[in-house]
Each structure stands twice: as structure tokens, then as C-alpha cells.
Design a protein around this motif. Structure first.
Motif, mmCIF file in Angstrom:
data_model
loop_
_atom_site.group_PDB
_atom_site.id
_atom_site.type_symbol
_atom_site.label_atom_id
_atom_site.label_comp_id
_atom_site.label_asym_id
_atom_site.label_seq_id
_atom_site.Cartn_x
_atom_site.Cartn_y
_atom_site.Cartn_z
ATOM 1 N N THR A 1 11.391 13.848 -7.270
ATOM 2 C CA THR A 1 11.481 15.160 -7.908
ATOM 3 C C THR A 1 12.552 15.113 -8.985
ATOM 4 O O THR A 1 13.687 14.696 -8.729
ATOM 5 N N THR A 2 12.197 15.504 -10.206
ATOM 6 C CA THR A 2 13.167 15.504 -11.291
ATOM 7 C C THR A 2 13.910 16.845 -11.348
ATOM 8 O O THR A 2 13.497 17.827 -10.742
ATOM 9 N N ASN B 1 -0.265 2.351 -21.262
ATOM 10 C CA ASN B 1 -0.623 3.344 -20.246
ATOM 11 C C ASN B 1 -0.359 4.749 -20.765
ATOM 12 O O ASN B 1 0.657 5.006 -21.409
ATOM 13 N N THR B 2 -1.284 5.650 -20.450
ATOM 14 C CA THR B 2 -1.131 7.066 -20.755
ATOM 15 C C THR B 2 -1.198 7.856 -19.460
ATOM 16 O O THR B 2 -2.112 7.658 -18.654
ATOM 17 N N SER B 3 -0.228 8.727 -19.247
ATOM 18 C CA SER B 3 -0.168 9.534 -18.033
ATOM 19 C C SER B 3 -0.015 11.004 -18.410
ATOM 20 O O SER B 3 0.922 11.363 -19.139
ATOM 21 N N LEU B 4 -0.934 11.849 -17.936
ATOM 22 C CA LEU B 4 -0.905 13.281 -18.206
ATOM 23 C C LEU B 4 -1.029 14.048 -16.900
ATOM 24 O O LEU B 4 -1.753 13.624 -15.991
ATOM 25 N N SER B 5 -0.354 15.171 -16.800
ATOM 26 C CA SER B 5 -0.493 15.998 -15.600
ATOM 27 C C SER B 5 -0.236 17.464 -15.933
ATOM 28 O O SER B 5 0.558 17.787 -16.819
ATOM 29 N N LEU B 6 -0.926 18.325 -15.209
ATOM 30 C CA LEU B 6 -0.728 19.774 -15.296
ATOM 31 C C LEU B 6 -0.586 20.285 -13.871
ATOM 32 O O LEU B 6 -1.531 20.215 -13.077
ATOM 33 N N GLN B 7 0.612 20.765 -13.538
ATOM 34 C CA GLN B 7 0.871 21.232 -12.181
ATOM 35 C C GLN B 7 1.182 22.725 -12.201
ATOM 36 O O GLN B 7 2.002 23.194 -12.987
ATOM 37 N N ALA B 8 0.499 23.450 -11.311
ATOM 38 C CA ALA B 8 0.729 24.886 -11.146
ATOM 39 C C ALA B 8 1.210 25.145 -9.728
ATOM 40 O O ALA B 8 0.495 24.855 -8.762
ATOM 41 N N LYS C 1 0.857 -1.186 0.000
ATOM 42 C CA LYS C 1 0.000 0.000 0.000
ATOM 43 C C LYS C 1 0.894 1.237 0.000
ATOM 44 O O LYS C 1 1.026 1.950 1.003
ATOM 45 N N VAL C 2 1.536 1.464 -1.134
ATOM 46 C CA VAL C 2 2.509 2.546 -1.281
ATOM 47 C C VAL C 2 2.106 3.395 -2.480
ATOM 48 O O VAL C 2 1.841 2.864 -3.565
ATOM 49 N N LYS C 3 2.065 4.701 -2.305
ATOM 50 C CA LYS C 3 1.814 5.620 -3.406
ATOM 51 C C LYS C 3 3.136 6.229 -3.862
ATOM 52 O O LYS C 3 3.974 6.612 -3.035
ATOM 53 N N VAL C 4 3.308 6.327 -5.175
ATOM 54 C CA VAL C 4 4.531 6.884 -5.747
ATOM 55 C C VAL C 4 4.154 8.067 -6.636
ATOM 56 O O VAL C 4 3.261 7.950 -7.486
ATOM 57 N N PHE C 5 4.839 9.200 -6.425
ATOM 58 C CA PHE C 5 4.570 10.414 -7.189
ATOM 59 C C PHE C 5 5.852 10.906 -7.837
ATOM 60 O O PHE C 5 6.915 10.908 -7.205
ATOM 61 N N VAL C 6 5.750 11.322 -9.087
ATOM 62 C CA VAL C 6 6.859 11.967 -9.788
ATOM 63 C C VAL C 6 6.436 13.390 -10.121
ATOM 64 O O VAL C 6 5.473 13.597 -10.877
ATOM 65 N N ASP C 7 7.095 14.361 -9.514
ATOM 66 C CA ASP C 7 6.741 15.776 -9.695
ATOM 67 C C ASP C 7 5.255 16.006 -9.418
ATOM 68 O O ASP C 7 4.573 16.763 -10.117
ATOM 69 N N GLY C 8 4.749 15.325 -8.392
ATOM 70 C CA GLY C 8 3.373 15.537 -7.957
ATOM 71 C C GLY C 8 2.325 14.663 -8.611
ATOM 72 O O GLY C 8 1.172 14.630 -8.177
ATOM 73 N N GLY D 1 -0.536 -3.322 -6.298
ATOM 74 C CA GLY D 1 0.551 -2.389 -6.031
ATOM 75 C C GLY D 1 1.550 -2.216 -7.152
ATOM 76 O O GLY D 1 2.710 -1.870 -6.888
ATOM 77 N N SER D 2 1.178 -2.435 -8.400
ATOM 78 C CA SER D 2 2.134 -2.288 -9.499
ATOM 79 C C SER D 2 2.472 -0.816 -9.731
ATOM 80 O O SER D 2 1.617 0.061 -9.602
ATOM 81 N N ILE D 3 3.746 -0.546 -10.058
ATOM 82 C CA ILE D 3 4.250 0.804 -10.289
ATOM 83 C C ILE D 3 4.851 0.886 -11.691
ATOM 84 O O ILE D 3 5.551 -0.028 -12.129
ATOM 85 N N LYS D 4 4.610 1.983 -12.385
ATOM 86 C CA LYS D 4 5.173 2.192 -13.713
ATOM 87 C C LYS D 4 6.527 2.900 -13.587
ATOM 88 O O LYS D 4 6.678 4.089 -13.899
ATOM 89 N N TRP D 5 7.556 2.147 -13.160
ATOM 90 C CA TRP D 5 8.883 2.726 -12.983
ATOM 91 C C TRP D 5 9.484 3.204 -14.295
ATOM 92 O O TRP D 5 10.386 4.056 -14.298
ATOM 93 N N ASP D 6 9.027 2.663 -15.419
ATOM 94 C CA ASP D 6 9.603 3.057 -16.702
ATOM 95 C C ASP D 6 9.295 4.499 -17.065
ATOM 96 O O ASP D 6 9.856 5.034 -18.029
ATOM 97 N N LEU D 7 8.404 5.163 -16.314
ATOM 98 C CA LEU D 7 8.076 6.558 -16.594
ATOM 99 C C LEU D 7 9.094 7.534 -16.006
ATOM 100 O O LEU D 7 8.973 8.741 -16.196
ATOM 101 N N VAL D 8 10.103 7.030 -15.297
ATOM 102 C CA VAL D 8 11.122 7.917 -14.722
ATOM 103 C C VAL D 8 12.476 7.226 -14.799
ATOM 104 O O VAL D 8 12.599 6.034 -14.527
#
Length: 361
Positions: free
Chosen positions: A143-144, A246-253, A87-94, A105-112
């Protein structure tokens, strides 16, 4: 519960002195062995910080190589656990990179890529108050690096059994604008029957930096993976195949003192095995909005408040379409200065769920 949320909102408007204190089990998936050869990493209670300098010293090829240096953390090619909990959450730049199609609990590590990481913060056994449900085991915040000039790198290697890997990225800044692209592939024929894999990944980043405290960033990534699931030695599955995208999109302000993150995670799974009559599809899409602000509270330390909305949609060949929503609010007061290595955090989180019971933590 809605009355409780209204009361919580009223409390948040009052003076801050009122506050006190997957490990993947999919058949046939390969994981690298976990060793006890771990580098000494400075710990502060249940919080661990890994810097860019420490990452470079590890000479890691993948994120799992980094995390397996941390006591209590075990990571595989698409999984992570903290003190035995998935039960772990993983965030890249939010933005979350947990696989929305996975229930274990699978994680898409290939995105970073480790080459792009500036800092990793690991919260062992905590984070549920701020990051919500499914974070009881802990939270990993990645954090990248910030782009300040034209930079890029290319990495490639090969090996036995037709193994090949390649990755490249390019980033640059023009005035206040930042642009980046990346792409990679990995393939292998495998060392046994039906153990092959082919993966392709691509991403883009576009950002605008108003100043050091105000910025807007859009990130988009796409990942396509096809592999054979060879099964266990005593129960081989020579015709079992799995295809995912998988498609991942984000908009951070970041507009100090407020941070807003809008994200979308979508995934498709396709599993077949002609000898067992398996022909299954699964489609999952999740989007959400997180809004957080923090403020100094004098001798009390720092107060963080925020709210979030999440909606999930799922459909598949074996069940009817499903939809669920979650609304949440939280407030947390962190008291520091008690000791060089001790801080105290206390708070309240309320969740309204459309598909299961509401909760207050």
C-alpha cells in the motif's frame, strides 16, 4: 461447474452463520546476494506487517532490500519466493505487478519505490482463496502513501562500471483531487562482457477522494528495459540480448463496503543471439476485474465475498496466438477473538477456466 457457481451465489445471499471456519532462472540475470542479517519483524502467524517507520529504518533502496529482512522470503531484482515457492502474487494498491510475460515468477519491482510505501502485508503460504490461482506460495500486498499535500523526492547515485541511478516523484492534492507523477532510470556497463543494462520508467496517478470511505484512483506505469545476458562463466553468451517493455494500468474504486479493481498488464519481450540463430518475440496482454465486499457478522467476525474475471492474450514467433478466460467467485468467513494472536478463516472458491480444468477450493 456453472450449476455450482449458481449454488455458491445462492449461499452467499444466506445469513453468514453458515460459514465456518520468480526466483528468476533467465540465463545471465544478476541477483543480489541473500544474507541472514534480518531485522526483527513482528509476526502474527503466517501474516507479517511492515510499517512505513520500519521501512525508513531499513534505509532500503529497492523493494528486494526490504523483503530480504523477512524470514522465509527471498527477493531478487525481478523475483520473489516465499518458503521456496515462486507461486507468489504481488499487488500494489490492489493491482498486480507480476510480469505477464514470465513463466517463472518474475516481478516488476521497478514499478514501486520504497520511499512511497506506507505498508506491506505478507501472507506466507496462504491467499489462494481470496487471490486465486498462482498464489499457493503466498501474497504480498503493498500500500502506497496517501497524498495530503505537496510532496516529492529525488534520489540519485552512481558507481563503478558506469553505474548510474536516478528517481524522482511529485505528488499533490487540490481539494478532493490527487495528482502524482514519477520517473526514473538505471544504467550500467556491467563488470563483464555483455553485462550492460539500461532501464527507463515513468508513471502517473490521478485520484478523487469523496471522503474517507469513498475514492476513485487511476494509475498508469510504463517500463522499458534493455540488457545483455552474459551467461554463466562456463557457458558465456556474449551476443545474447533481451529487450522488454511493460504497460500497467488500473482503475480502483473504493466505495464502502465495495471495492472494484479494473486492471491491464501488457508486455513485450524480444530476445536475440546472432551466434545461435535466436530471434524470438513474445507479446502478452492480461486484463481483469475484481469485485469484493466485506461485512461484519457479529460474533462470527467478518464475511468477505467477491467475484473476478480475467482474460489473457498471448502471441509470439514460436507459437500460435492463444487466449484464455477465467471466471471466479469466492466467500470467506474470518472468525477473530479466539485469541490475541489467532484467527480462523474458512471459505470456498470456484473457478471456471476456458483453457484448463475448472476447480473448486
Amino acid at each position: 461447474m456453472r450449476t455450482l457457481l449458481i449454488c455458491l451465489f445462492i449461499l452467499l445471499m444466506q445469513p453468514p452463520t453458515i460459514f465456518a471456519d520468480e526466483q528468476s532462472t533467465a540465463t545471465g540475470e544478476e541477483h543480489p546476494p541473500i544474507t541472514d542479517n534480518r531485522s526483527p519483524i513482528t509476526e502474527n502467524g503466517d501474516t507479517i506487517i511492515i510499517t512505513a517507520e520500519e521501512i525508513r529504518a531499513m534505509q532500503a533502496h529497492k523493494m528486494a532490500d526490504i523483503l530480504n529482512h523477512v524470514p522465509g522470503v527471498n527477493a531478487g531484482t525481478s523475483s520473489v519466493s516465499i518458503r521456496g515457492s515462486v507461486k507468489v502474487k504481488v499487488f500494489v494498491d490492489g493491482r498486480p505487478i507480476n510480469d505477464p510475460t514470465s513463466s517463472h515468477g518474475s516481478i516488476k519491482w521497478d514499478l514501486v519505490s520504497p520511499d512511497e510505501v506506507e505498508r506491506i502485508e505478507i501472507l506466507r503460504g496462504k491467499g489462494g482463496l481470496r487471490y486465486g490461482q498462482d498464489a499457493s506460495g503466498g501474497v504480498i500486498l503493498i500500500t502506497t502513501r496517501k497524498v495530503q499535500r505537496l510532496t516529492g523526492n529525488v534520489k540519485a547515485y552512481g558507481g563503478n562500471y558506469g553505474t548510474g541511478y536516478g528517481y524522482a516523484n511529485l505528488q499533490t492534492s487540490v481539494g478532493r483531487w490527487v495528482f502524482g507523477v514519477n520517473g526514473g532510470f538505471e544504467s550500467t556497463d556491467g563488470y563483464k562482457v555483455n553485462n550492460d543494462q539500461e532501464r527507463w520508467q515513468g508513471g502517473v496517478r490521478l485520484g478523487y477522494n469523496r471522503d474517507a470511505k469513498r475514492s476513485i484512483t487511476f494509475i498508469g506505469d510504463y517500463l522499458d528495459d534493455e540488457r545483455g545476458l552474459s551467461g554463466l562463466p562456463e557457458h558465456p553468451t556474449p551476443f545474447s540480448r533481451k529487450s522488454t517493455d511493460n504497460t500497467s494500468l488500473s482503475l480502483q474504486a473504493n466505495w464502502s463496503p465495495v471495492t472494484s479493481t479494473t486492471y491491464y498488464n501488457g508486455g513485450n519481450n524480444y530476445n536475440t543471439d546472432v551466434t545461435r540463430g535466436i530471434d524470438q518475440t513474445l507479446r502478452v496482454a492480461e486484463w481483469g476485474e475484481d469485485l469484493v465486499t466485506s461485512m461484519a457478522t457479529g460474533d462470527w467476525g467478518e464475511l468477505s465475498v467477491g467475484g473476478a474475471f480475467r482474460q489473457g492474450l498471448a502471441s509470439g514467433s514460436d507459437f500460435d496466438d492463444q487466449q484464455e478466460e477465467t471466471y471466479s467467485m469466492f466467500a470467506a468467513q474470518t472468525v477473530s477473538g479466539l485469541d490475541d494472536h489467532i484467527s480462523l478463516t474458512a471459505g470456498l472458491r470456484a473457478n471456471i477456466n476456458s483453457a484448463f480444468d475448472d476447480a473448486v477450493n
